[in-house]
Design an enzyme around this catalytic site. Structure first.
Site: not given
Length: 572
Positions: A429-431
């Site tokens: 998550y978050e890239g």
């Protein structure tokens, strides 16, 4: 096993490794004196040890659940969140204009790491709110700021981030959520979002969602996306939660770990929202939230690495198995060579990742305080490294922790496996970490590598300084930095971005390896006298730093071998 906040390590890194004094010497952070920072770390450590850590296993064994459309959180989470909010821990870096403490990002990063190590499932909640505060401070209208920021800063209201849809994960531009003007300055938001961390709870007075959606005249792709603030309860004229908005949680994801954190499927049915920033410029506003969240997620990985290391050390110091090569041979498994190797790896990797994250945070603080382009460029360069290496370290160290426990590592009652399950998603998550690596070799190298070369110059200058006291370690760090310099030169000479991307992950890992060697060397030079940090640095530099050589070979291999096999052959 009781979690202990690593306050001494933060103090040491702030003073001797990450150079926090450079930021606190500015007018912007002049109030963040050593005494203030020490008091903040001490109180945050107590909160983590006394209030959060006891909930780590509880969250895993008693997950959040959805009952009649309402999220019911883990027993004890409401009280612990209240302690977080009342202590001001949600907003220690937020602007004092709205009630925040205005402390450096470096301090926020340290506190977030401790909270992550104590109970990652709960820490996710204030991390999301911190990101929303940041986005609103930079992009919202004054009217929105006046209503929402005071409530978010105190923790009375919580914030979330809504990007992902079933068909639009990393490719955010493929989203289908729509926004239609209502004619009164607000918009009707319709669509479904998935993977929404803490999309709802039963302990805050309101939940405020930042939602990416497309206006009727929005172009396809990311350039046509706008950002909207969509509250669960629409504030009345006095700013108090009023009528329910037309949004709901329609399901909770069943996850590998982080069971105490409700990951929601959110449905918006003409829900009323307000534009944040400019029309069709939502990604710029969202990235304000995401960039700091990426550092925060890196710190989550480091926090879990710290907790897993403590857990493994406690087990290894007590468990006896076989004759040991130390003393009378009746020692614990800690005295076996391979177990000692694993434990030292856990400690050395955690220190390296923590130092990278805090150095990144200090660069953010210097950029905030001075506005200097070079400081901002340093922060931008270090952010993908801090996120990817921090989370990779969490995963690696938690996995080693299971191995240290042997057969007991896969027995859930020991708690070792939970660290591994909880931290795994942080690399996604978050890239994803692959996207972080592509960002590093792409966008962050658009300056021709100048920012990277400046950092390598600093590493080599420090290695020269260290030669008189620690010649062998200094030489290895210097040589590693030179190898990395050659890789950067090769990288920026490649006009084919696929060639860069093909080696981006090993390149990022090699960069982190060299940074880790640099920060360990700084720690050793500062401590001296063959103390524990000198010995740990020698272990890292002799045994882990050499990884960079093989990683750089991969980084410069190009992309031909990746595409030599056809898709049909690959799937055969």
């Amino acid at each position: 096993m009781t979690y202990r906040a690593p306050i001494d390590d933060f103090r040491f890194i702030f003073h001797h490794v990450a150079d926090l004094h450079c930021a606190t010497a500015t007018d912007r952070f002049a109030d963040a004196t050593p005494d203030v920072i020490d008091a903040i770390l001490t109180e945050a450590g107590k909160l983590c040890e006394d209030k959060l850590a006891p909930l780590q296993r509880v969250g895993d064994q008693h997950p959040a659940r959805l009952e009649n459309g309402k999220v019911r959180t883990t027993p004890g989470f409401a009280e612990a969140y209240q302690a977080i909010a009342e202590g001001g821990w949600v907003s220690i870096g937020a602007s004092p204009d709205f009630g925040g403490m205005g402390l450096p990002m470096a301090v926020t990063t340290a506190v977030n790491e401790m909270m992550s190590g104590a109970c990652l499932s709960l820490q996710l909640n204030p991390l999301m709110t911190q990101g929303q505060i940041e986005a609103l401070e930079h992009h919202a209208s004054d009217a929105i700021k006046d209503i929402y920021l005071p409530k978010l800063v105190t923790g009375e209201w919580c914030g979330t981030m809504n990007l992902t849809e079933p068909q639009a994960g990393s490719d955010v531009g493929a989203l289908s959520t729509k926004a239609v003007p209502n004619g009164d300055g607000s918009y009707a938001i319709t669509g479904q979002k998935i993977y929404i961390s803490w999309g709802d709870n039963d302990f805050s007075a309101n939940v405020c969602h930042l939602v990416l959606a497309r206006l009727p005249d929005g172009k396809p792709g990311t350039k046509g996306i706008s950002l909207f603030l969509v509250p669960k309860l629409i504030p009345d004229a006095d700013g108090n939660p009023g009528v329910a908005n037309t949004l709901k949680v329609v399901g909770l994801e069943h996850k590998l770990g982080l069971h105490g954190s409700p990951t929601c499927v959110m449905q918006y049915e003409g829900a009323q929202g307000w534009l944040i920033g400019h029309e069709h410029d939502g990604m710029a506003a969202m990235f304000t939230m995401m960039n700091n969240a990426r550092l925060g997620v890196g710190s989550q990985g480091i926090g879990v690495a710290e907790a897993a290391t403590q857990h493994a050390l406690a087990y290894a110091a007590d468990r006896k198995q076989g004759r040991t090569p130390v003393g009378d041979g009746a020692g614990t498994i800690m005295d076996h060579a391979d177990v000692r190797r694993m434990l030292l790896t856990m400690k050395a990797e955690t220190f390296a990742a923590r130092s990278i994250a805090l150095a990144c945070a200090v660069a953010i603080d210097l950029g905030t305080a001075t506005g200097e382009a070079e400081c901002k460029a340093r922060a931008a360069l270090l952010t993908p490294i801090a996120k990817a290496f921090g989370t990779d370290t969490g995963i690696k160290v938690a996995d080693i922790g299971v191995q240290v426990h042997g057969g007991m590592g896969v027995i859930e009652e020991t708690g070792a496996a939970q660290f591994s399950r909880d931290v795994r998603v942080t690399a996604i998550y978050e890239g994803t970490n692959g996207i972080q690596a592509m960002d590093l070799v792409g966008r962050k190298m658009m300056d021709g590598g100048e920012g990277a070369f400046r950092l390598l110059d600093e590493i080599e200058a420090h290695a020269e300084t260290a030669r008189s006291a620690l010649p062998a370690m200094a030489e290895k760090v210097w040589q590693a930095s030179e190898s990395l310099r050659e890789a950067v030169e090769w990288l920026v000479a490649q006009s084919d971005m696929t060639a860069r991307f093909a080696g981006s992950v090993p390149f990022l890992r090699a960069f982190a390896r060299v940074l880790g060697g640099h920060y360990h060397l700084k720690a050793a030079l500062a401590e001296g006298n063959e103390g524990p940090r000198v010995k740990l640095a020698r272990f890292y530099i002799n045994r882990l730093l050499p990884d960079h050589s093989a990683l750089l070979v991969q980084a410069m291999a190009g992309a031909d071998d990746l595409y030599a096999m056809s898709a049909t052959e690959l799937c055969a």
